[in-house]
Design a protein around this motif. Structure first.
Motif, PDB file in Angstrom:
ATOM      1  N   ARG A  80      37.485  54.502  38.544  1.00  6.78           N
ATOM      2  CA  ARG A  80      37.793  53.766  39.671  1.00  6.78           C
ATOM      3  C   ARG A  80      38.771  52.698  39.706  1.00  6.78           C
ATOM      4  N   ILE A  81      39.631  53.079  38.484  1.00  3.03           N
ATOM      5  CA  ILE A  81      40.785  52.124  38.425  1.00  3.03           C
ATOM      6  C   ILE A  81      42.237  52.968  38.374  1.00  3.03           C
ATOM      7  N   VAL A  82      43.056  52.437  39.270  1.00  5.88           N
ATOM      8  CA  VAL A  82      44.430  53.130  39.347  1.00  5.88           C
ATOM      9  C   VAL A  82      45.487  52.145  38.988  1.00  5.88           C
ATOM     10  N   LEU A  83      46.365  52.645  38.301  1.00 10.85           N
ATOM     11  CA  LEU A  83      47.784  51.828  38.013  1.00 10.85           C
ATOM     12  C   LEU A  83      48.113  51.089  39.175  1.00 10.85           C
ATOM     13  N   GLY A  84      48.732  50.148  39.077  1.00  7.84           N
ATOM     14  CA  GLY A  84      49.328  49.416  40.159  1.00  7.84           C
ATOM     15  C   GLY A  84      50.271  48.300  39.566  1.00  7.84           C
ATOM     16  N   SER A  85      51.648  48.190  39.929  1.00  5.37           N
ATOM     17  CA  SER A  85      52.270  47.179  39.290  1.00  5.37           C
ATOM     18  C   SER A  85      52.724  46.274  40.390  1.00  5.37           C
ATOM     19  N   ASP A  86      52.803  46.475  41.865  1.00  4.78           N
ATOM     20  CA  ASP A  86      53.231  45.719  42.725  1.00  4.78           C
ATOM     21  C   ASP A  86      54.953  45.427  42.785  1.00  4.78           C
ATOM     22  N   TYR A  87      55.438  46.451  42.169  1.00  5.11           N
ATOM     23  CA  TYR A  87      56.704  46.835  42.109  1.00  5.11           C
ATOM     24  C   TYR A  87      57.388  46.717  43.733  1.00  5.11           C
ATOM     25  N   PRO A  88      58.527  46.083  43.903  1.00  5.19           N
ATOM     26  CA  PRO A  88      59.514  45.243  42.644  1.00  5.19           C
ATOM     27  C   PRO A  88      59.517  43.781  43.032  1.00  5.19           C
ATOM     28  N   PHE A  89      58.478  43.174  43.303  1.00  4.34           N
ATOM     29  CA  PHE A  89      58.130  41.812  43.367  1.00  4.34           C
ATOM     30  C   PHE A  89      57.921  41.171  42.053  1.00  4.34           C
ATOM     31  N   LYS A 135      20.157  48.432  50.737  1.00  2.76           N
ATOM     32  CA  LYS A 135      20.118  48.153  49.233  1.00  2.76           C
ATOM     33  C   LYS A 135      21.214  46.984  48.947  1.00  2.76           C
ATOM     34  N   PRO A 136      21.176  46.121  48.040  1.00  2.62           N
ATOM     35  CA  PRO A 136      22.132  45.276  47.523  1.00  2.62           C
ATOM     36  C   PRO A 136      23.460  45.755  47.784  1.00  2.62           C
ATOM     37  N   PRO A 137      24.476  44.676  47.816  1.00  2.00           N
ATOM     38  CA  PRO A 137      25.867  44.982  47.908  1.00  2.00           C
ATOM     39  C   PRO A 137      26.328  45.857  46.549  1.00  2.00           C
ATOM     40  N   SER A 138      25.929  45.570  45.655  1.00  2.00           N
ATOM     41  CA  SER A 138      26.554  46.300  44.089  1.00  2.00           C
ATOM     42  C   SER A 138      26.073  47.666  44.689  1.00  2.00           C
ATOM     43  N   HIS A 139      24.951  48.246  45.314  1.00  2.00           N
ATOM     44  CA  HIS A 139      24.864  49.772  45.577  1.00  2.00           C
ATOM     45  C   HIS A 139      25.920  50.420  46.177  1.00  2.00           C
ATOM     46  N   TYR A 140      26.969  49.834  46.943  1.00  2.00           N
ATOM     47  CA  TYR A 140      27.850  50.464  47.873  1.00  2.00           C
ATOM     48  C   TYR A 140      29.368  50.254  47.516  1.00  2.00           C
ATOM     49  N   THR A 141      29.438  50.181  46.230  1.00  2.00           N
ATOM     50  CA  THR A 141      30.808  50.019  45.851  1.00  2.00           C
ATOM     51  C   THR A 141      31.297  51.483  45.118  1.00  2.00           C
ATOM     52  N   LYS A 142      30.546  52.420  45.127  1.00  3.87           N
ATOM     53  CA  LYS A 142      30.758  53.526  44.379  1.00  3.87           C
ATOM     54  C   LYS A 142      32.121  54.277  45.070  1.00  3.87           C
ATOM     55  N   ASN A 143      32.531  53.963  46.142  1.00  5.72           N
ATOM     56  CA  ASN A 143      33.901  54.606  46.518  1.00  5.72           C
ATOM     57  C   ASN A 143      34.905  53.610  46.778  1.00  5.72           C
ATOM     58  N   PHE A 144      34.671  52.350  46.079  1.00  5.77           N
ATOM     59  CA  PHE A 144      35.703  51.392  45.727  1.00  5.77           C
ATOM     60  C   PHE A 144      36.506  51.584  44.536  1.00  5.77           C
ATOM     61  N   TYR A 145      37.667  51.534  44.883  1.00  5.54           N
ATOM     62  CA  TYR A 145      38.775  51.569  43.840  1.00  5.54           C
ATOM     63  C   TYR A 145      39.590  50.484  43.776  1.00  5.54           C
ATOM     64  N   PHE A 146      40.266  50.142  42.384  1.00  4.57           N
ATOM     65  CA  PHE A 146      41.015  48.759  42.125  1.00  4.57           C
ATOM     66  C   PHE A 146      42.187  49.134  41.578  1.00  4.57           C
ATOM     67  N   ASP A 147      43.296  48.642  41.884  1.00  4.75           N
ATOM     68  CA  ASP A 147      44.597  48.881  41.079  1.00  4.75           C
ATOM     69  C   ASP A 147      44.431  47.838  39.805  1.00  4.75           C
ATOM     70  N   SER A 148      45.199  48.073  38.973  1.00  2.02           N
ATOM     71  CA  SER A 148      45.014  47.627  37.617  1.00  2.02           C
ATOM     72  C   SER A 148      45.702  46.256  37.338  1.00  2.02           C
ATOM     73  N   LEU A 149      46.629  45.685  38.579  1.00  2.00           N
ATOM     74  CA  LEU A 149      47.344  44.562  38.508  1.00  2.00           C
ATOM     75  C   LEU A 149      46.354  43.176  38.270  1.00  2.00           C
ATOM     76  N   ASN A 150      45.767  43.124  37.038  1.00  2.00           N
ATOM     77  CA  ASN A 150      45.363  41.815  36.740  1.00  2.00           C
ATOM     78  C   ASN A 150      45.607  41.173  35.657  1.00  2.00           C
ATOM     79  N   TYR A 151      46.584  41.777  34.897  1.00  2.00           N
ATOM     80  CA  TYR A 151      47.327  41.053  33.610  1.00  2.00           C
ATOM     81  C   TYR A 151      46.491  40.777  32.441  1.00  2.00           C
ATOM     82  N   ASP A 152      45.274  41.327  32.296  1.00  2.00           N
ATOM     83  CA  ASP A 152      44.596  41.020  31.048  1.00  2.00           C
ATOM     84  C   ASP A 152      43.665  42.147  30.654  1.00  2.00           C
ATOM     85  N   PRO A 153      43.931  42.743  29.463  1.00  2.00           N
ATOM     86  CA  PRO A 153      42.952  43.813  28.919  1.00  2.00           C
ATOM     87  C   PRO A 153      41.514  43.504  29.263  1.00  2.00           C
ATOM     88  N   LEU A 154      41.110  42.115  29.041  1.00  2.00           N
ATOM     89  CA  LEU A 154      39.525  41.719  29.371  1.00  2.00           C
ATOM     90  C   LEU A 154      39.371  42.090  30.985  1.00  2.00           C
TER      91      LEU A 154
END
Length: 335
Positions: free
Chosen positions: A283-292, A251-270
């Motif tokens: 599939r989104i988890v809070l992530g800050s990249d503390y302490p950098f 199947k196409p690549p987008s089919h295989y993202t069901k177990n992908f998670y992403f942290d929230s560190l992208n700086y923009d509500p959009l």
């Protein structure tokens, strides 16, 4: 409940490894004052850091000030040491894993730990992953986006993914040794352009190779909101459509993202909303990249500002999604 999934920590005695093996390419922590230090590589300053990097007490002070209940601790990628001899890299991994486990054990209500493994040798990595999960009580493994320039879909890594799926070990994939570094000497583009691109390559490699199809229960979380991967996924699908001779998946690549998670560190509500729309808010988890320096302060600020998400969805992203990713039972009082 606020759980910061993406934070980094280094043991104060990490310099012991470089001194033991007489190899300055291993990172050293050279104190500049009681609350600051330089991470040194080959005699050069790799990064200036504060005691936030090694001090659990300082971290807890910051957590209390910034409203974070739990930090998920993971190594700094420069300490992966995939380039080193296997026995030396094993010691580096064990030093960090023991330190993280001890830190968690001293404050189990404030910290959760992820381990690291010497992936230049898969057998040693599986053994250390076993120790991390089944002896030390760590809840996942952090790995780099490439291993000495090898993408994550190299056949030699197959048994590692098999073991991770078998033991239900989540993998946190963090960019390092980014592609195109020779073209990014100015503007710190390695961090702002290279790392997102490197993460996209890692995610695409896991999908297009058939690894995610072969291991449908393998859970993988990508740092920095998945880098540029979420935005090139339709292009990956189009490539799958127009080049059938290259297909390694049914199947196409987008089919295989069901177990992908992403942290929230992208700086923009959009961007947060885009992740939620494409992959699901769970599939989104809070992530800050503390302490950098590139971290989000306070952690969760952008999630809270994503007004299109309901209060319940924002709360899940800020806390419970990370616990569920790490196979930790969500207590009723945390809901």
């Amino acid at each position: 409940m606020r759980v910061d999934f993406h934070t980094h920590i280094v043991p104060e005695n990490i310099t012991d490894i470089a001194e033991k093996f007489g190899n300055g390419h291993f990172p050293k922590l050279e104190k500049t004052c009681s609350c600051g230090a330089n991470i040194m590589i080959d005699g050069n300053v790799f990064r200036e850091v504060t005691d936030q990097v090694w001090s659990p007490e300082k971290r807890i002070q910051d957590m209390d000030a910034e409203g974070v209940d739990i930090q998920v601790l993971s190594p700094i990628p420069v300490t992966f040491s995939y380039w080193a001899a296997v026995d030396e890299a094993e010691e580096m991994s064990k030093l960090q894993n023991d330190f993280i486990a001890n830190t968690v054990n001293q404050s189990p209500d404030r910290f959760i730990g992820l381990g690291t493994v010497p992936l230049q040798n898969v057998k040693a990595s599986i053994e250390e992953m076993d120790r991390c999960i089944h002896e030390l009580g760590l809840k996942g493994i952090e790995i780099g986006t490439n291993i000495n320039g090898k993408n994550l879909d190299e056949p030699e890594f197959a048994s590692f993914y098999e073991a991770a799926e078998k033991w239900n070990v989540p993998l946190f994939i963090h960019p390092w040794e980014t592609l195109g570094r020779e073209r990014m000497p100015r503007h710190n583009f390695m961090y702002t352009v290279g790392m997102p691109s490197e993460t996209a390559l890692a995610a695409a490699s896991l999908i297009n190779s058939g690894i995610m199809e072969k291991h449908p229960n393998l859970k993988v979380c990508f740092a920095h909101g998945g880098g540029s991967f979420p935005y090139i996924l339709p292009r990956l699908d189009q490539g799958w459509n127009v080049w059938p001779s290259l297909r390694l998946t049914s199947k196409p690549p987008s089919h295989y993202t069901k177990n992908f998670y992403f942290d929230s560190l992208n700086y923009d509500p959009l961007n947060i909303q885009y992740l939620a729309d494409r992959f699901g808010y769970n599939r989104i988890v809070l992530g800050s990249d503390y302490p950098f320096l590139l971290r989000e302060v306070p952690p969760g600020k952008i999630v809270e500002g994503t007004n299109q998400l309901s209060k319940e969805k924002r709360e899940a992203i800020l806390g419970n999604n990370a616990l569920e990713l790490l196979n930790i039972e969500v207590k009723e009082e945390a809901k």
